[in-house]
Design a protein around this motif. Structure first.
Motif, PDB file in Angstrom:
ATOM      1  N   GLY A   1       1.130  -0.966  -0.354  1.00  0.00           N
ATOM      2  CA  GLY A   1       0.122   0.139  -0.168  1.00  0.00           C
ATOM      3  C   GLY A   1       0.296   1.303  -0.214  1.00  0.00           C
ATOM      4  N   LYS A   2       0.691   2.516  -0.748  1.00  0.00           N
ATOM      5  CA  LYS A   2       0.812   3.619  -0.003  1.00  0.00           C
ATOM      6  C   LYS A   2      -0.411   4.652   0.021  1.00  0.00           C
ATOM      7  N   SER A   3      -0.445   4.551   0.989  1.00  0.00           N
ATOM      8  CA  SER A   3      -1.824   5.158   1.759  1.00  0.00           C
ATOM      9  C   SER A   3      -2.223   6.539   2.658  1.00  0.00           C
ATOM     10  N   PRO A   4      -2.401   7.332   1.698  1.00  0.00           N
ATOM     11  CA  PRO A   4      -2.799   9.136   1.539  1.00  0.00           C
ATOM     12  C   PRO A   4      -3.051   8.699   3.110  1.00  0.00           C
ATOM     13  N   PHE A   5      -2.577  10.437   3.291  1.00  0.00           N
ATOM     14  CA  PHE A   5      -2.928  10.957   4.676  1.00  0.00           C
ATOM     15  C   PHE A   5      -3.008  12.369   4.572  1.00  0.00           C
ATOM     16  N   ILE A   6      -4.193  12.388   4.229  1.00  0.00           N
ATOM     17  CA  ILE A   6      -4.924  13.603   3.216  1.00  0.00           C
ATOM     18  C   ILE A   6      -5.396  14.716   4.532  1.00  0.00           C
ATOM     19  N   ILE A   7      -5.094  15.491   4.799  1.00  0.00           N
ATOM     20  CA  ILE A   7      -5.171  16.664   5.812  1.00  0.00           C
ATOM     21  C   ILE A   7      -5.481  17.676   5.235  1.00  0.00           C
ATOM     22  N   CYS A   8      -6.676  18.219   4.805  1.00  0.00           N
ATOM     23  CA  CYS A   8      -8.375  19.287   3.978  1.00  0.00           C
ATOM     24  C   CYS A   8      -7.994  20.771   5.442  1.00  0.00           C
ATOM     25  N   GLU A   9      -7.694  21.544   4.726  1.00  0.00           N
ATOM     26  CA  GLU A   9      -7.368  23.013   5.295  1.00  0.00           C
ATOM     27  C   GLU A   9      -8.320  23.766   6.246  1.00  0.00           C
ATOM     28  N   ASP A  10      -9.313  22.564   6.573  1.00  0.00           N
ATOM     29  CA  ASP A  10     -10.470  22.355   7.306  1.00  0.00           C
ATOM     30  C   ASP A  10     -10.103  21.825   8.931  1.00  0.00           C
ATOM     31  N   ALA A  11      -9.323  21.345   8.375  1.00  0.00           N
ATOM     32  CA  ALA A  11      -8.789  19.797   9.136  1.00  0.00           C
ATOM     33  C   ALA A  11      -8.814  20.545  10.941  1.00  0.00           C
ATOM     34  N   ASP A  12      -8.926  19.515  12.316  1.00  0.00           N
ATOM     35  CA  ASP A  12      -8.479  19.690  13.302  1.00  0.00           C
ATOM     36  C   ASP A  12      -6.858  19.341  13.415  1.00  0.00           C
ATOM     37  N   ILE A  13      -5.960  20.142  13.161  1.00  0.00           N
ATOM     38  CA  ILE A  13      -4.568  19.559  12.636  1.00  0.00           C
ATOM     39  C   ILE A  13      -3.474  19.143  13.726  1.00  0.00           C
ATOM     40  N   ASP A  14      -4.113  19.873  15.294  1.00  0.00           N
ATOM     41  CA  ASP A  14      -3.539  19.302  16.259  1.00  0.00           C
ATOM     42  C   ASP A  14      -3.577  17.193  16.272  1.00  0.00           C
ATOM     43  N   LYS A  15      -5.016  17.502  15.976  1.00  0.00           N
ATOM     44  CA  LYS A  15      -5.389  16.117  16.003  1.00  0.00           C
ATOM     45  C   LYS A  15      -4.688  14.997  14.710  1.00  0.00           C
ATOM     46  N   ALA A  16      -4.708  15.965  14.195  1.00  0.00           N
ATOM     47  CA  ALA A  16      -4.284  15.113  12.672  1.00  0.00           C
ATOM     48  C   ALA A  16      -2.723  14.978  12.614  1.00  0.00           C
TER      49      ALA A  16
ATOM     50  N   ALA B   1      -9.555   2.720  -2.142  1.00  0.00           N
ATOM     51  CA  ALA B   1      -8.782   2.777  -1.370  1.00  0.00           C
ATOM     52  C   ALA B   1      -9.848   1.468  -0.421  1.00  0.00           C
ATOM     53  N   GLY B   2      -9.349   0.930  -0.353  1.00  0.00           N
ATOM     54  CA  GLY B   2     -10.352  -0.504   0.386  1.00  0.00           C
ATOM     55  C   GLY B   2     -10.997  -0.034   1.828  1.00  0.00           C
ATOM     56  N   THR B   3      -9.855   0.966   3.067  1.00  0.00           N
ATOM     57  CA  THR B   3     -10.809   1.362   3.516  1.00  0.00           C
ATOM     58  C   THR B   3     -10.313   2.776   4.055  1.00  0.00           C
ATOM     59  N   VAL B   4     -11.432   3.530   4.000  1.00  0.00           N
ATOM     60  CA  VAL B   4     -11.259   5.133   4.373  1.00  0.00           C
ATOM     61  C   VAL B   4     -11.559   5.703   5.443  1.00  0.00           C
ATOM     62  N   TRP B   5     -10.270   6.164   6.758  1.00  0.00           N
ATOM     63  CA  TRP B   5     -10.257   6.519   7.824  1.00  0.00           C
ATOM     64  C   TRP B   5     -10.402   8.596   7.592  1.00  0.00           C
ATOM     65  N   VAL B   6     -11.746   8.222   8.409  1.00  0.00           N
ATOM     66  CA  VAL B   6     -12.089  10.345   8.393  1.00  0.00           C
ATOM     67  C   VAL B   6     -11.968  10.405   9.722  1.00  0.00           C
ATOM     68  N   ASN B   7     -11.042  11.326   9.842  1.00  0.00           N
ATOM     69  CA  ASN B   7     -10.857  11.499  11.411  1.00  0.00           C
ATOM     70  C   ASN B   7      -9.840  10.438  12.159  1.00  0.00           C
ATOM     71  N   CYS B   8      -9.675  10.308  11.597  1.00  0.00           N
ATOM     72  CA  CYS B   8      -8.751   8.923  12.076  1.00  0.00           C
ATOM     73  C   CYS B   8      -8.092   7.854  11.821  1.00  0.00           C
ATOM     74  N   TYR B   9      -6.831   7.204  11.880  1.00  0.00           N
ATOM     75  CA  TYR B   9      -6.041   6.164  11.453  1.00  0.00           C
ATOM     76  C   TYR B   9      -5.893   5.494  11.921  1.00  0.00           C
ATOM     77  N   ASP B  10      -5.527   4.392  11.177  1.00  0.00           N
ATOM     78  CA  ASP B  10      -5.007   2.748  11.255  1.00  0.00           C
ATOM     79  C   ASP B  10      -6.509   1.851  12.834  1.00  0.00           C
ATOM     80  N   VAL B  11      -7.293   2.227  12.223  1.00  0.00           N
ATOM     81  CA  VAL B  11      -8.611   1.731  13.417  1.00  0.00           C
ATOM     82  C   VAL B  11      -9.098   0.508  12.553  1.00  0.00           C
TER      83      VAL B  11
END
Length: 350
Positions: free
Chosen positions: A184-199, A311-321
């Motif tokens: 895999g080459k799994s992207p970690f996409i941070i949009c401009e309105d994201a919670d940056i600290d959490k990301a 992508a088979g799995t897309v995590w929204v506002n989390c990762y590796d769940v």
């Protein structure tokens, strides 16, 4: 299977020590994270065993139609070195619950916990010959399993390159169906309105990586060098840790371009590449489609991106769940089929 899960809990510290000794991962990770998930997985799959039913299907004319769910037979399974216990659970749990027998080949680097847990299965009352563990190398033991005429189904987790070989061997033998969970080459996409600290917190977690073997160690260092040679900006890391073992510093590159090897290839090491995108229609040239993460406060953006990403799995506002009930697998060069279930998934964390 329930008695086995109880025995794992009873021997959880010994198994965690063995996994750490075998694999090089931190003991706390094995004890407090992976083994509790392992137990949860077998509790979950044990619940399948008495809930697999056939169907009665209405049909035109005076016909009574039954659809039966039957065991496929002998399941060949090949697991990797990076998560020996969890990959054991993902492969063995559903196959046993559905009434199959198993021949599992552990990675040559990490055979110990598969052997130990198989022993616990026999203590729990599993009949002889139902679960069989083979320790060996891919070109010999793995190839023999993929080519065997009496293996009815094959499941493999590993690199895309090896997955192609496994698929070819299966086709040349008895055309056994194959499930592949590959690179895999799994992207970690941070949009401009994201919670940056959490990301940033989640991105830091995503960089964590266990010890790797000597061959992979050299491969990761070559990718780091290629990033430097391609004029990407090395922001942090890039060196080995210590003089013993095969650990590499968490490494971060910025100013990365789409055509750089560190942007297109699976590195399989603690290397983070930072790229910029202008809008949701931006396309990245990746041949993989295993997973992705999207960070945004906008539900429309979350829905658009999670459906647009192949992508088979897309995590929204989390990762590796991960959870026993959540399927896992990829599109494109990331594999065929799904572990644990049959559909892709989007996970939204709040």
């Amino acid at each position: 299977m329930l008695r086995f899960a109880d025995l794992v809990e009873k021997n959880i510290e010994e198994l965690a020590q063995l996994e750490t000794w075998d694999n090089g991962k931190p003991y706390e990770q094995a004890l407090t994270s992976e083994l509790p998930i392992f137990v949860r997985l077998f509790h979950y799959y044990a619940g399948w065993a008495d809930k697999i039913h056939g169907l009665t299907v209405p049909a035109d004319g005076p016909h009574h139609v039954q659809v039966l769910h039957e065991p496929i037979g002998v399941a060949g399974q090949i697991i990797p070195w990076n998560f020996p216990l969890l990959m054991f659970a993902w492969k063995v749990g559903p196959a046993l619950a559905c009434g199959n027998t198993i021949v599992l080949k552990s990675a040559e680097q990490t055979p110990l916990t598969a052997l130990y847990t198989a022993k616990l299965f026999h203590e729990a009352g599993l009949p002889d010959g139902v679960l069989n563990i083979v320790s060996g190398f891919g070109p010999t033991a793995g190839a023999a399993l993929a080519s065997h005429m009496d293996v009815d189904k094959l499941a493999f987790t590993g690199s895309t390159e090896t997955g192609k070989i496994v698929l070819e061997l299966a086709a040349r033998s008895n055309l056994k169906p194959v499930t592949l969970e590959l690179g895999g080459k799994s992207p970690f996409i941070i949009c401009e309105d994201a919670d940056i600290d959490k990301a940033v917190e989640q991105a830091h977690f995503a960089l964590f990586f266990n010890q790797i073997d000597s061959e992979q160690f050299e491969k990761v260092l070559r990718y780091i060098k290629s990033g430097i040679d391609s004029n990407a900006s090395l922001q942090y890391g890039g060196e080995r840790v210590g003089s013993k073992g095969y650990f590499i510093q968490p490494t971060v590159f910025s100013d990365v371009k789409d055509d750089m090897l560190i942007a297109t290839d699976e590195i399989f090491g603690p290397v983070q590449t930072i790229l910029k995108f202008n809008d949701q229609k931006s396309k990245r040239a990746t041949r993989y489609g295993l997973a992705a993460g999207v960070f945004t406060r906008n539900i429309d953006t979350a829905n658009t991106l999670s459906r647009g990403l192949k992508a088979g799995t897309v995590w929204v506002n989390c990762y590796d769940v991960f959870d026993a009930a959540i399927p896992f697998g990829g599109y494109k060069m990331s594999g065929i089929g799904r572990e644990k279930e049959f559909t892709a998934s989007t996970i939204i964390c709040r």
